[in-house]
Design a protein around this motif. Structure first.
Motif, short mmCIF file in Angstrom:
data_model
loop_
_atom_site.label_atom_id
_atom_site.label_comp_id
_atom_site.label_asym_id
_atom_site.label_seq_id
_atom_site.Cartn_x
_atom_site.Cartn_y
_atom_site.Cartn_z
N LEU A 122 3.66 -31.68 -7.27
CA LEU A 122 2.21 -31.48 -7.23
C LEU A 122 1.68 -31.62 -5.81
CD1 LEU A 122 0.99 -33.49 -10.38
CD2 LEU A 122 1.36 -31.02 -10.18
N VAL A 123 2.18 -32.61 -5.09
CA VAL A 123 1.76 -32.81 -3.69
C VAL A 123 2.10 -31.59 -2.85
CG1 VAL A 123 2.18 -34.16 -1.60
CG2 VAL A 123 1.87 -35.33 -3.78
N ALA A 124 3.28 -31.03 -3.08
CA ALA A 124 3.70 -29.86 -2.32
C ALA A 124 2.78 -28.67 -2.58
CB ALA A 124 5.15 -29.49 -2.66
N LEU A 125 2.36 -28.50 -3.84
CA LEU A 125 1.48 -27.40 -4.18
C LEU A 125 0.04 -27.65 -3.72
CD1 LEU A 125 2.68 -26.49 -7.78
CD2 LEU A 125 2.73 -24.99 -5.78
N ALA A 126 -0.39 -28.90 -3.77
CA ALA A 126 -1.77 -29.23 -3.43
C ALA A 126 -2.00 -29.26 -1.93
CB ALA A 126 -2.16 -30.58 -4.03
N GLY B 45 7.69 -21.88 -12.93
CA GLY B 45 8.13 -20.64 -12.31
C GLY B 45 7.27 -19.45 -12.68
N GLN B 46 6.94 -19.35 -13.96
CA GLN B 46 6.17 -18.21 -14.43
C GLN B 46 4.79 -18.13 -13.77
OE1 GLN B 46 6.04 -18.48 -18.68
NE2 GLN B 46 8.25 -18.26 -18.93
N TRP B 47 4.12 -19.26 -13.61
CA TRP B 47 2.77 -19.25 -13.05
C TRP B 47 2.77 -19.14 -11.53
CZ3 TRP B 47 -1.77 -18.24 -15.00
CH2 TRP B 47 -1.92 -18.31 -16.39
N ALA B 48 3.72 -19.79 -10.89
CA ALA B 48 3.69 -19.79 -9.43
C ALA B 48 4.03 -18.44 -8.85
CB ALA B 48 4.66 -20.84 -8.89
N GLN C 149 -2.14 -24.66 -13.44
CA GLN C 149 -1.25 -24.36 -14.56
C GLN C 149 -0.08 -25.35 -14.65
OE1 GLN C 149 -2.03 -22.34 -16.88
NE2 GLN C 149 -3.86 -21.62 -15.79
N VAL C 150 0.42 -25.79 -13.51
CA VAL C 150 1.48 -26.79 -13.53
C VAL C 150 0.97 -28.09 -14.14
CG1 VAL C 150 2.97 -28.24 -12.09
CG2 VAL C 150 2.79 -25.80 -11.62
#
Length: 295
Positions: free
Chosen positions: A108-112, A157-160, A171-172
């Motif tokens: 989550l940190v990596a995406l945020a 995987g599907q959402w990213a 979505q994650v």
């Protein structure tokens, strides 16, 4: 491509997607720091349990010749003849559960944040490996728990692959909710069995100590040392019970904390009381271990 590989590839691709809206990443860092502290505390607790199990087997070993299995841990408490969930199975499940949560938080940190491709690759690979280990190698994982883990790995995987970074994060978080609810519920259900096991270890140890103490007819230095050792062991059992209870209390708050994170993605004005409560539980657990005297 299997779900684990899709997770790794897709999270990497999300680095290149346009996500202009600012994400309040500080909250995700606090969440991640807290899950890491809980994971570390769980590791310490389980090591203390293993030590206690070994000491119990030593003092309760039968008379006669030693064999390779003399000091092997008993897999259940026979107090009152009741069977209890195998202690090592339980510890393995909890250990893997907290590892999943910790790596999920790091993803989550990596995406945020403003992570690079390498950052997201690393977080995705780490989460995928943990989910794979949890769902496939822990004997006591239920079908629902395994499915929730697999769905999280597949869904990330599907959402990213086709969402903006912010939408991928949302979505994650949504996909993580069922997995966290399964983990939290499992810990809550099984903690009483763990505590009963510790009670059984303590009872066995006290039976040995009370019998051995009869050998001291006077209060000598040897008896003082024996009593000191016994008191330390009993204190350890108490500390294990406190730590396990605190771990469960923190796990109880995981789903609500995740919901707060989801709601906060679009607004900094919404309440994050549940997230704050989870962070406080992690800090309490860390403080508990910090305050214990070193031996």
């Amino acid at each position: 491509m299997n779900s684990i590989k899709k997770t790794v590839v897709a999270l990497s691709l999300s680095t290149f997607l346009v996500g202009c809206t600012t994400i309040p990443s500080g909250k995700f860092s606090s969440f991640s720091d807290s899950t890491a502290a809980i994971d570390e505390s769980a590791t310490t607790t389980f090591q203390q349990v293993r030590t206690g199990v070994l000491q119990n087997m030593i003092v309760s070993a039968p008379e006669g010749r030693l064999t390779p299995t003399t000091f092997h841990p008993s897999m259940s408490v026979n107090k009152e003849g009741k069977e209890v969930v195998p202690i090592y199975d339980y510890m393995e499940k909890l250990s893997k559960s907290f590892d999943v949560v910790d790596r999920y938080a790091k993803a989550l940190v990596a995406l945020a944040g403003s992570g690079s491709t390498a950052d997201i690759d690393k977080a995705a690979t780490s989460l995928a490996a943990s989910l794979n280990t949890f769902s496939k190698t822990v004997p006591s994982v239920t079908t629902d728990e395994g499915n929730a883990a697999a769905t999280l790995a597949d869904g990330v995987g599907q959402w990213a692959t086709y969402a903006k970074r912010k939408e991928a994060l949302i979505q994650v978080l949504k996909l993580g909710q069922p997995a966290l609810e399964q983990i939290s519920g499992s810990i809550k259900r099984e903690t009483p069995n763990f505590l009963q096991y510790i009670d059984g270890l303590e009872s066995n140890y006290l039976a040995y100590a009370n019998e051995a103490r009869k050998e001291f007819t006077q209060y000598t230095e040897q008896r003082f040392n024996f009593d000191t050792q016994t008191a330390q062991q009993l204190t350890t059992f108490d500390n294990i019970r406190v730590a396990i209870t605190k771990l469960q209390q923190a796990a109880d708050k995981l789903p609500a904390a995740n919901t707060d994170l989801l709601n906060s993605v679009n607004s900094d004005d919404l309440s994050i009381a549940n997230l704050k409560s989870f962070v406080q539980s992690a800090q309490d657990l860390k403080s508990f271990y910090t305050s214990l005297p070193t031996k």
